[in-house]
Design a protein around this motif. Structure first.
Motif, PDB file in Angstrom:
ATOM      1  N   MET A   1       0.830  -1.210   0.000  1.00  0.00           N
ATOM      2  CA  MET A   1       0.000   0.000   0.000  1.00  0.00           C
ATOM      3  C   MET A   1       0.869   1.267   0.000  1.00  0.00           C
ATOM      4  N   ALA A   2       1.871   1.205   0.921  1.00  0.00           N
ATOM      5  CA  ALA A   2       2.810   2.351   1.026  1.00  0.00           C
ATOM      6  C   ALA A   2       3.547   2.578  -0.281  1.00  0.00           C
ATOM      7  N   GLU A   3       3.919   1.484  -0.900  1.00  0.00           N
ATOM      8  CA  GLU A   3       4.616   1.599  -2.189  1.00  0.00           C
ATOM      9  C   GLU A   3       3.745   2.281  -3.229  1.00  0.00           C
ATOM     10  N   LYS A   4       2.483   1.869  -3.165  1.00  0.00           N
ATOM     11  CA  LYS A   4       1.526   2.426  -4.114  1.00  0.00           C
ATOM     12  C   LYS A   4       1.408   3.940  -3.946  1.00  0.00           C
ATOM     13  N   SER A   5       1.248   4.343  -2.641  1.00  0.00           N
ATOM     14  CA  SER A   5       1.091   5.785  -2.393  1.00  0.00           C
ATOM     15  C   SER A   5       2.345   6.557  -2.788  1.00  0.00           C
ATOM     16  N   ASN A   6       3.501   5.962  -2.562  1.00  0.00           N
ATOM     17  CA  ASN A   6       4.755   6.619  -2.996  1.00  0.00           C
ATOM     18  C   ASN A   6       4.781   6.832  -4.501  1.00  0.00           C
ATOM     19  N   ALA A   7       4.399   5.809  -5.193  1.00  0.00           N
ATOM     20  CA  ALA A   7       4.373   5.900  -6.660  1.00  0.00           C
ATOM     21  C   ALA A   7       3.389   6.958  -7.101  1.00  0.00           C
ATOM     22  N   LEU A   8       2.270   7.024  -6.376  1.00  0.00           N
ATOM     23  CA  LEU A   8       1.261   8.023  -6.687  1.00  0.00           C
ATOM     24  C   LEU A   8       1.798   9.436  -6.467  1.00  0.00           C
ATOM     25  N   LYS A   9       2.511   9.573  -5.337  1.00  0.00           N
ATOM     26  CA  LYS A   9       3.110  10.888  -5.006  1.00  0.00           C
ATOM     27  C   LYS A   9       4.079  11.333  -6.105  1.00  0.00           C
ATOM     28  N   LYS A  10       4.873  10.363  -6.510  1.00  0.00           N
ATOM     29  CA  LYS A  10       5.858  10.670  -7.551  1.00  0.00           C
ATOM     30  C   LYS A  10       5.187  11.112  -8.844  1.00  0.00           C
ATOM     31  N   LEU A  11       4.082  10.353  -9.138  1.00  0.00           N
ATOM     32  CA  LEU A  11       3.344  10.673 -10.351  1.00  0.00           C
ATOM     33  C   LEU A  11       2.777  12.087 -10.278  1.00  0.00           C
ATOM     34  N   PHE A  12       2.207  12.391  -9.094  1.00  0.00           N
ATOM     35  CA  PHE A  12       1.660  13.730  -8.912  1.00  0.00           C
ATOM     36  C   PHE A  12       2.746  14.802  -8.984  1.00  0.00           C
ATOM     37  N   SER A  13       3.902  14.405  -8.443  1.00  0.00           N
ATOM     38  CA  SER A  13       4.988  15.397  -8.413  1.00  0.00           C
ATOM     39  C   SER A  13       5.374  15.853  -9.811  1.00  0.00           C
ATOM     40  N   TYR A  14       5.174  14.981 -10.793  1.00  0.00           N
ATOM     41  CA  TYR A  14       5.444  15.403 -12.171  1.00  0.00           C
ATOM     42  C   TYR A  14       4.405  16.386 -12.680  1.00  0.00           C
ATOM     43  N   LEU A  15       3.202  16.275 -12.110  1.00  0.00           N
ATOM     44  CA  LEU A  15       2.117  17.108 -12.618  1.00  0.00           C
ATOM     45  C   LEU A  15       1.971  18.418 -11.865  1.00  0.00           C
ATOM     46  N   ILE A  16       2.288  18.389 -10.569  1.00  0.00           N
ATOM     47  CA  ILE A  16       2.003  19.561  -9.732  1.00  0.00           C
ATOM     48  C   ILE A  16       3.175  20.522  -9.746  1.00  0.00           C
ATOM     49  N   TYR A  17       2.886  21.811  -9.721  1.00  0.00           N
ATOM     50  CA  TYR A  17       3.942  22.824  -9.681  1.00  0.00           C
ATOM     51  C   TYR A  17       4.597  22.852  -8.322  1.00  0.00           C
ATOM     52  N   LYS A  18       5.938  22.888  -8.321  1.00  0.00           N
ATOM     53  CA  LYS A  18       6.638  22.966  -7.044  1.00  0.00           C
ATOM     54  C   LYS A  18       7.526  24.214  -7.025  1.00  0.00           C
ATOM     55  N   ASP A  19       7.588  24.819  -5.867  1.00  0.00           N
ATOM     56  CA  ASP A  19       8.478  25.971  -5.734  1.00  0.00           C
ATOM     57  C   ASP A  19       9.930  25.523  -5.825  1.00  0.00           C
ATOM     58  N   LYS A  20      10.712  26.298  -6.556  1.00  0.00           N
ATOM     59  CA  LYS A  20      12.141  25.966  -6.681  1.00  0.00           C
ATOM     60  C   LYS A  20      12.832  26.237  -5.353  1.00  0.00           C
ATOM     61  N   LYS A  21      13.740  25.353  -5.011  1.00  0.00           N
ATOM     62  CA  LYS A  21      14.437  25.546  -3.738  1.00  0.00           C
ATOM     63  C   LYS A  21      15.294  26.808  -3.813  1.00  0.00           C
ATOM     64  N   GLN A  22      15.116  27.655  -2.825  1.00  0.00           N
ATOM     65  CA  GLN A  22      15.847  28.932  -2.831  1.00  0.00           C
ATOM     66  C   GLN A  22      17.314  28.705  -2.479  1.00  0.00           C
ATOM     67  N   VAL A  23      18.179  29.076  -3.393  1.00  0.00           N
ATOM     68  CA  VAL A  23      19.613  28.966  -3.105  1.00  0.00           C
ATOM     69  C   VAL A  23      20.198  30.368  -3.107  1.00  0.00           C
ATOM     70  N   LYS A  24      20.934  30.678  -2.057  1.00  0.00           N
ATOM     71  CA  LYS A  24      21.519  32.014  -2.029  1.00  0.00           C
ATOM     72  C   LYS A  24      22.794  32.018  -2.862  1.00  0.00           C
ATOM     73  N   GLU A  25      22.894  33.039  -3.675  1.00  0.00           N
ATOM     74  CA  GLU A  25      24.065  33.095  -4.546  1.00  0.00           C
ATOM     75  C   GLU A  25      25.127  34.030  -3.983  1.00  0.00           C
ATOM     76  N   PHE A  26      26.359  33.715  -4.306  1.00  0.00           N
ATOM     77  CA  PHE A  26      27.447  34.567  -3.824  1.00  0.00           C
ATOM     78  C   PHE A  26      27.556  35.798  -4.708  1.00  0.00           C
ATOM     79  N   TYR A  27      27.831  36.934  -4.097  1.00  0.00           N
ATOM     80  CA  TYR A  27      28.155  38.115  -4.906  1.00  0.00           C
ATOM     81  C   TYR A  27      29.268  38.893  -4.216  1.00  0.00           C
ATOM     82  N   ILE A  28      29.973  39.686  -5.041  1.00  0.00           N
ATOM     83  CA  ILE A  28      31.062  40.474  -4.463  1.00  0.00           C
ATOM     84  C   ILE A  28      30.511  41.837  -4.096  1.00  0.00           C
ATOM     85  N   PRO A  29      30.481  42.148  -2.790  1.00  0.00           N
ATOM     86  CA  PRO A  29      29.917  43.447  -2.394  1.00  0.00           C
ATOM     87  C   PRO A  29      30.816  44.600  -2.798  1.00  0.00           C
TER      88      PRO A  29
END
Lengths: 590, 369
Positions: A1-29
């Motif tokens: 059952m758990a496997e099934k739900s994981n697969a479902l989550k993965k499938l949804f993850s392809y369809l649903i919009y996800k926020d990009k992980k915020q990465v702080k970039e280096f800059y020279i002040p």
């Protein structure tokens, strides 16, 4: 059952919009930003840091030597850029602050007691010094109390200077700026409490290359030594050749950030003092961030920045430098570069090779003329080829014309395109040849040229006659003894190609005339570049024809040396005398 | 005043000789042969002698005002207005001389080596070189002049010696040409062809003394006489006088006939090389003089800003003649036959005015020493 739900989550993850992980970039002040931050830090630190005493409450730390028996009431002067304090703590503090010792781990400050009596410290930069010298000839004698027995309390640094330290060069330093420079140069500084000066010990011990063979100024006859990156070694190499008490070396620091040491060498009392003054004036008048050696110095002190031909001679040979110094010129050295610059020079000095003087005069003269021929080819040959084949076919002897025309028959390009193609590929091979690693480089350069030429001819892209022209041009260019002059000639060649293709022979002569007026107007430290010929000066016996050594009685006229004569009229005195073991053939009885 | 620098006597002789002999690369030998036929090669020496005589009169004027160049002397002797007028005449004359010379050069280069190149391209490059030379100044021109002189001499020797298989001594006879009268008349008139030497009077301050001025002038005249005489002689020897008088450039024709084997023939390259060199030096001198005389007469300290305007004027002059025959018939004929009326007679007039007005220069101490 758990496997099934994981697969479902993965499938949804392809369809649903996800926020990009915020990465702080280096800059020279900006610099202002940094300064502001630093100021803020200082303010907050002042507010928050508790007094030192509070922090160390109840903890007993070993007291440093400099803190031992410190007279708390003594009114000590603070050490700053201008003054050296008489208090050891102040001076240590100054040096630590100056070199950022808290983060800069190369700085070594070693405190100790001299003969268990005087507080002292030595300071040096790790890696720049010879540890053996510091351990055995500075620290050991100082820590050994034997020598100090029977000396009264007052005797301090003077006694140490005279009798204790066992290094070869010592000097007192009374300015903090010199202290800093000496440390940066690899010397070890010794300070003894109560003095207002340091002792600088010569302990330079950074790695340097040995004296090796010249790389770009090789000769068959003559010395095979070249300069290396160490300034002292280079000066010594020249001194080794000119054993003259008047040979003078003066040092000038250059470069605000790296304080590179430069040296000028000349023979005092013979070289025209005006030249020496002018060289010093120009060197001292340079205000630059970093000085990376004499190649940069040349650009900063030369008469004309835009000159196509160099107006300063660059050499890696001590013997050549020495010969020029003895002629009355000034040599400029720079730390970290295996070259010396010689001023003032004329064009003739640039096309001479040290070999000319080492060989007997017919050979020397022959070599010189071959070199001149090489220069002629390197500059004019492709231009002339284009001019003659494009404009003045009637000037080519008929049979040669037929040969050229036959060779060109199958080539679809105009001559100029052929020439440019070949010249550019030749330049490419030459430039790439320098960077191809190791032993492969030389062979690949030559093979590359051969194969490329051969293939180009077979593919009917260029005519074989042109390959010969380009090859001779390249060879002629390599015959030029001065690398910078050779570069100038490479540039000029393209000028002649352009003028040749536009206006034929007329264009070539026009450029020759332009080049002529340009060259006669150039000067190297007050000496016209074409001097001896234009303007005319006293005849030189070492210009196009190298006369026998014994005929070169005078130094170059244009240098106005204080001692004009090089050697007496008769320098081979033995020719005037009879041999010790001689017999008269005329009166001999058979 | 303009800083002109110093030039040595040998450099002065070199540029002066080049200035005098450049015309021998053009129509001059042909014209001389036309006027005096077989007597041309020695009758030209009459012109040299005539020019020497006039030059010595000029020397008297220069000696009278030591330490001054001709522009200064005009001002002192003839007054400011007349003096400036004379100076301007000279300045204009040299602009004209430069222009005509460039045009003559262009016509010949078009006729002989670059028939399809637009003349404006040739003129612009030539003007560019001349401006560069004038920009470098008298010292630069003199130094380059000395270098070129050596090359030109070597080139001339090659061109004059190599065609010797074609030389026929019979071509020189009858030696008298068109008779003594014609020889003397044209010989004297063509002193103008050697009048350029007077330019030394404008740069006398660079020559370091009037004695050097005299020396440089006389020696260069003698050199020029010998060189041009020899060129005419060789031309006569190779071509006879009817054909010789028709050659646009005797030297070019001489260089063309060289033939030793199928491989070694025709040395036009040498000719072009020395011809362009000589022309560049000559026009540079005249152009520089035009600008410097103008600036000196109005006491303008810097001459360089005037180079472009004068170059434009010179360019205009080059466009005046319609074709090559007009240049030969009118302009060069005027320069070679009548220019002495400007070049020599104005200074002589000034000398007379100075004598009448009793003007005399102050002897400089250096000069006496």
């Amino acid at each position: 059952m758990a496997e099934k739900s994981n697969a479902l989550k993965k499938l949804f993850s392809y369809l649903i919009y996800k926020d990009k992980k915020q990465v702080k970039e280096f800059y020279i002040p900006e610099a202002d930003e940094i300064r502001k931050q630093q100021d803020n830090c200082k303010v907050t630190r002042k507010d928050t840091t508790p007094p030192q005493e509070q922090k160390s409450k109840g903890i007993k730390k070993p007291v440093p030597i400099s803190g031992v028996k410190q007279d708390k009431n003594a009114d000590t002067q603070k050490a700053d850029d201008k003054t050296i304090s008489t208090d050891i703590t102040e001076n240590m503090k100054y040096i630590k602050a100056k070199f950022n010792a808290s983060v800069n781990k190369d700085i070594v400050l070693r405190e100790f007691m001299i003969a268990e009596k005087y507080k002292a410290f030595i300071a040096y930069i790790d890696g720049m010094i010879d540890k053996n010298v510091v351990n055995n000839y500075i620290l050991r004698p100082l820590l050994n109390g034997e020598k100090f027995k029977g000396k009264d309390e007052e005797c301090q640094l003077d006694f140490i200077l005279q009798s204790v330290l066992e290094t070869n060069q010592l000097k007192k330093i009374t300015k903090h700026s010199d202290v800093v420079f000496d440390m940066l140069s690899g010397n070890t500084l010794l300070y003894v409490n109560g003095c207002n000066y340091y002792i600088s010990n010569e302990t330079k011990g950074f790695p340097a290359r040995g004296v090796e063979k010249p790389v770009i100024e090789g000769v068959i006859a003559g010395a095979q030594e070249a300069f290396n990156e160490s300034l002292k070694t280079n000066i010594t190499l020249v001194r080794k050749i000119i054993k003259n008490h008047n040979l003078t070396t003066e040092y000038i620091k250059l470069g605000e950030r790296n304080q590179n040491l430069c040296a000028i060498m000349y023979i005092n009392g013979m070289t025209n003092p005006a030249i020496v003054d002018e060289v010093k004036r120009r060197l001292k008048g340079i205000d630059i961030d970093i000085n990376m050696g004499d190649g940069m110095i040349e650009q900063l002190i030369e008469d004309n920045t835009f000159s196509i031909v160099p107006t300063i001679l660059s050499t890696e040979r001590p013997d050549r430098t020495a010969a020029h110094i003895v002629e009355g010129r000034v040599a400029i050295f720079s730390d970290g570069v295996p070259f010396a610059k010689v001023v003032p020079v004329t064009l003739s000095a640039l096309i001479h090779s040290p070999e000319d003087a080492y060989m007997r005069f017919p050979y020397g003269t022959l070599l010189r003329w071959i070199r001149l021929l090489g220069m002629f080819f390197a500059t004019l040959l492709p231009g002339l080829y284009i001019a003659i084949t494009n404009f003045h076919q009637e000037m080519i002897p008929t049979e040669l014309l037929i040969a050229i025309a036959k060779a060109k028959e199958n080539v679809p390009f105009p001559t100029i395109l052929e020439v440019v193609l070949m010249e550019v590929s030749f330049e490419l091979i030459r430039e790439a040849g320098i960077r191809i690693p190791g032993i492969v480089g030389n062979t690949l350069g030559i093979i590359g040229a051969l194969i490329l030429g051969q293939a180009a001819v077979q593919a009917n892209i260029v005519s074989p006659v042109l390959i010969i022209v380009v090859a001779i041009t390249g060879l002629g260019n390599f015959a030029v003894p001065n690398f910078e002059l050779a570069l100038g000639i490479r540039l000029l060649r393209f000028g002649f190609i352009i003028f040749g293709v536009l206006l034929g022979f007329y264009g070539i002569v026009a450029l020759v005339m332009l080049l002529g007026i340009y060259l006669v107007s150039q000067k190297s430290f007050g000496v016209p570049l074409l001097a001896t010929i234009a303007p005319r000066t006293t005849r030189s016996n070492d210009l196009l024809i190298r006369y026998p050594i014994w005929k070169q009685e005078r130094r170059p006229d244009l240098l106005n040396t204080l001692d004009r004569s090089r050697q007496p009229e008769i320098s081979r005195k033995w020719t005037q005398e009879n041999p010790n073991y001689s017999h008269d053939r005329v009166g001999e009885d058979d | 005043m303009i800083k002109e620098g110093k030039i040595g006597t040998i450099e002065a002789i070199s540029i002066s000789t080049i200035f005098l002999i450049t015309k021998a690369f053009y129509i001059n030998p042909g014209t001389v042969i036309k006027l005096m036929s077989t007597a041309g090669w020695y009758a030209t020496e009459i012109s040299v002698l005539g020019s020497m005589l006039l030059f010595l009169i000029l020397y008297l004027l220069m000696k009278r005002f030591p330490g001054n160049d001709l522009v200064g002397i005009f001002d002192i002797a003839a007054g400011k207005f007349l003096g400036k007028l004379f100076s301007l005449i000279f300045s204009g004359f040299f602009v004209y001389y430069s222009g005509v010379n460039i045009r003559e050069f262009v016509e010949m280069i078009k006729a002989y080596i670059l028939p399809y190149t637009p003349p404006s391209a040739i003129i612009i490059l030539f003007m560019g070189i001349v401006i560069a030379y004038a920009y470098a100044g008298l010292e630069g021109i003199a130094r380059m002049g000395y270098l070129s002189f050596i090359v030109i001499l070597v080139g001339l020797v090659i061109i004059l010696v190599l065609p010797f298989p074609f030389y026929d001594i019979d071509n020189l006879f009858p030696m008298g040409g068109y008779g003594i009268k014609a020889s003397l008349q044209y010989g004297a008139l063509r002193s103008s062809a050697y009048s350029e030497v007077a330019f030394l009077a404008f740069i006398i301050n660079s020559l370091q003394g009037t004695k050097n001025f005299r020396k440089a002038g006389l020696i260069s005249l003698a050199f020029a006489g010998i060189i041009i005489g020899t060129i005419i002689l060789c031309s006569l020897l190779a071509f006879e006088y009817p054909q010789g008088s028709e050659n646009l450039s005797a030297l070019f024709q001489l260089s063309r006939i060289v033939y030793f084997s199928r491989f070694f023939q025709r040395v036009e390259t040498v000719f072009i090389f020395i011809w362009v060199m000589a022309s560049v030096i000559t026009v540079s001198i005249t152009f520089y003089l035009a600008v410097s005389i103008f600036c000196k007469s109005f006491k303008i300290p810097k001459y360089r800003p005037f180079l472009l305007p004068f170059a434009f004027c010179t360019f205009l002059v080059t466009l005046l003649p319609e074709n090559i025959s007009e240049i030969v018939e009118k302009h060069t004929n005027f320069l070679r036959s009548y220019s002495m009326f400007i070049v020599y007679f104005i200074p002589i007039l000034v000398l007379i005015i100075a004598i009448i007005r009793g003007k005399k220069g102050v002897k400089e101490k250096d000069e006496e020493a």
